[in-house]
Motif scaffolding. Structure first.
Motif, PDB file in Angstrom:
ATOM      1  N   LYS A   1      -1.366   0.386  -1.201  1.00 49.75           N
ATOM      2  CA  LYS A   1      -1.260   0.869  -0.044  1.00 49.75           C
ATOM      3  C   LYS A   1      -2.525   1.019   0.789  1.00 49.75           C
ATOM      4  O   LYS A   1      -3.540   0.984   0.212  1.00 49.75           O
ATOM      5  CB  LYS A   1      -0.687   2.452  -0.058  1.00 49.75           C
ATOM      6  N   LEU A   2      -2.448   1.296   2.204  1.00 51.60           N
ATOM      7  CA  LEU A   2      -3.544   1.355   2.907  1.00 51.60           C
ATOM      8  C   LEU A   2      -4.252   2.478   2.325  1.00 51.60           C
ATOM      9  O   LEU A   2      -5.659   2.424   2.502  1.00 51.60           O
ATOM     10  CB  LEU A   2      -3.331   1.579   4.350  1.00 51.60           C
ATOM     11  N   GLU A   3      -3.837   3.489   2.011  1.00 58.00           N
ATOM     12  CA  GLU A   3      -4.585   4.736   1.460  1.00 58.00           C
ATOM     13  C   GLU A   3      -5.515   4.416   0.584  1.00 58.00           C
ATOM     14  O   GLU A   3      -6.204   5.112   0.125  1.00 58.00           O
ATOM     15  CB  GLU A   3      -3.791   5.822   1.183  1.00 58.00           C
ATOM     16  N   ASP A   4      -4.823   3.414  -0.561  1.00 59.67           N
ATOM     17  CA  ASP A   4      -5.611   2.927  -1.581  1.00 59.67           C
ATOM     18  C   ASP A   4      -6.842   2.016  -1.317  1.00 59.67           C
ATOM     19  O   ASP A   4      -7.677   1.842  -2.064  1.00 59.67           O
ATOM     20  CB  ASP A   4      -4.731   2.142  -2.497  1.00 59.67           C
ATOM     21  N   ARG A   5      -6.731   1.598  -0.300  1.00 57.26           N
ATOM     22  CA  ARG A   5      -8.108   0.884   0.025  1.00 57.26           C
ATOM     23  C   ARG A   5      -8.990   1.349   1.273  1.00 57.26           C
ATOM     24  O   ARG A   5      -9.999   0.862   1.408  1.00 57.26           O
ATOM     25  CB  ARG A   5      -7.315  -0.458   0.912  1.00 57.26           C
TER      26      ARG A   5
ATOM     27  N   GLY B   1      -9.401  10.633   5.210  1.00 55.95           N
ATOM     28  CA  GLY B   1     -10.362  11.017   6.401  1.00 55.95           C
ATOM     29  C   GLY B   1     -10.713  10.034   7.133  1.00 55.95           C
ATOM     30  O   GLY B   1     -11.327  10.235   8.160  1.00 55.95           O
ATOM     31  N   SER B   2     -10.892   8.876   6.671  1.00 60.70           N
ATOM     32  CA  SER B   2     -11.591   7.742   7.247  1.00 60.70           C
ATOM     33  C   SER B   2     -10.850   6.382   7.209  1.00 60.70           C
ATOM     34  O   SER B   2     -11.266   5.445   7.092  1.00 60.70           O
ATOM     35  CB  SER B   2     -13.006   7.442   6.572  1.00 60.70           C
ATOM     36  N   GLU B   3      -9.416   6.719   7.295  1.00 60.01           N
ATOM     37  CA  GLU B   3      -8.760   5.527   7.029  1.00 60.01           C
ATOM     38  C   GLU B   3      -8.498   4.551   8.316  1.00 60.01           C
ATOM     39  O   GLU B   3      -8.116   3.502   8.188  1.00 60.01           O
ATOM     40  CB  GLU B   3      -7.050   6.060   6.907  1.00 60.01           C
TER      41      GLU B   3
END
Length: 188
Positions: A107-111, A115-117
């Motif tokens: 996921k994008l959150e894993d990469r 707070g700085s996605e």
């Protein structure tokens, strides 16, 4: 003749009863061992990273000048780094993707960091054969999915730098990094 027994000469015996030949064997082994240590040390030491690589063990990036949709290139440990300021549309596109359909599901959150996605920081090295993908500089091809495109063998990465098409087996690698402020990051 079979009953002849060789008598030890005075030259073969030391006062303690040890033979001179034994002393020569021990001295030769000690001398050879002393020579092996520096050779072994130099062979092991040459595998350590060079001074220029150690100097780049961590690198600080100032991201304040990077506008949404832009990316910058930097160098870390002799490899290119891409730091991209994702737009809201790029973030939404990355989140819409069904992770189960990806070759290397992340996921994008894993990469990105919580707070700085909006900041995607990856190594700029294609996971197929190590070419540098296009898409970080203005006007470069970003491939079919709006992220990066490797011109060497045609790998296409999406806005989260995940492999979507082509021979690359994995997503672009995310190096270890920490934010010191909202626009200042330390990689390494």
């Amino acid at each position: 003749m079979a009953s002849e027994v060789r008598q030890a000469s005075a030259d073969d015996l030391t006062p303690g009863g040890e033979r001179r030949r034994d002393f020569l064997y021990v001295a030769t082994a000690a001398f050879a061992g002393a020579g092996v240590v520096p050779v072994a040390w130099s062979l092991v030491n040459q595998m350590n990273p060079s001074a220029d690589v150690l100097a780049l063990a961590s690198v600080d990036l100032d991201l304040s000048a990077v506008q949404e949709g832009q990316a910058i290139k930097a160098s870390w440990r002799g490899k290119p780094i891409f730091a991209r300021h994702l737009t809201a549309a790029e973030i939404a596109d990355a989140k819409k993707v069904d992770v189960a359909t990806l070759r290397d599901p992340q996921k994008l959150e894993d990469r990105t960091k919580p707070g700085s996605e909006q900041w995607l920081i990856t190594l700029g090295v294609c996971t197929h054969l190590g070419c540098v993908p296009l898409g970080a500089a203005e006007g470069e091809s970003r491939g079919d999915f709006g992220g990066y495109f490797c011109p060497c063998h045609g790998s296409h990465y999406d806005t989260a730098a995940r492999i979507r098409k082509g021979p690359a087996p994995k997503n672009l690698e995310v190096p270890p990094y920490t934010f010191k402020s909202p626009t200042s990051v330390t990689i390494g």
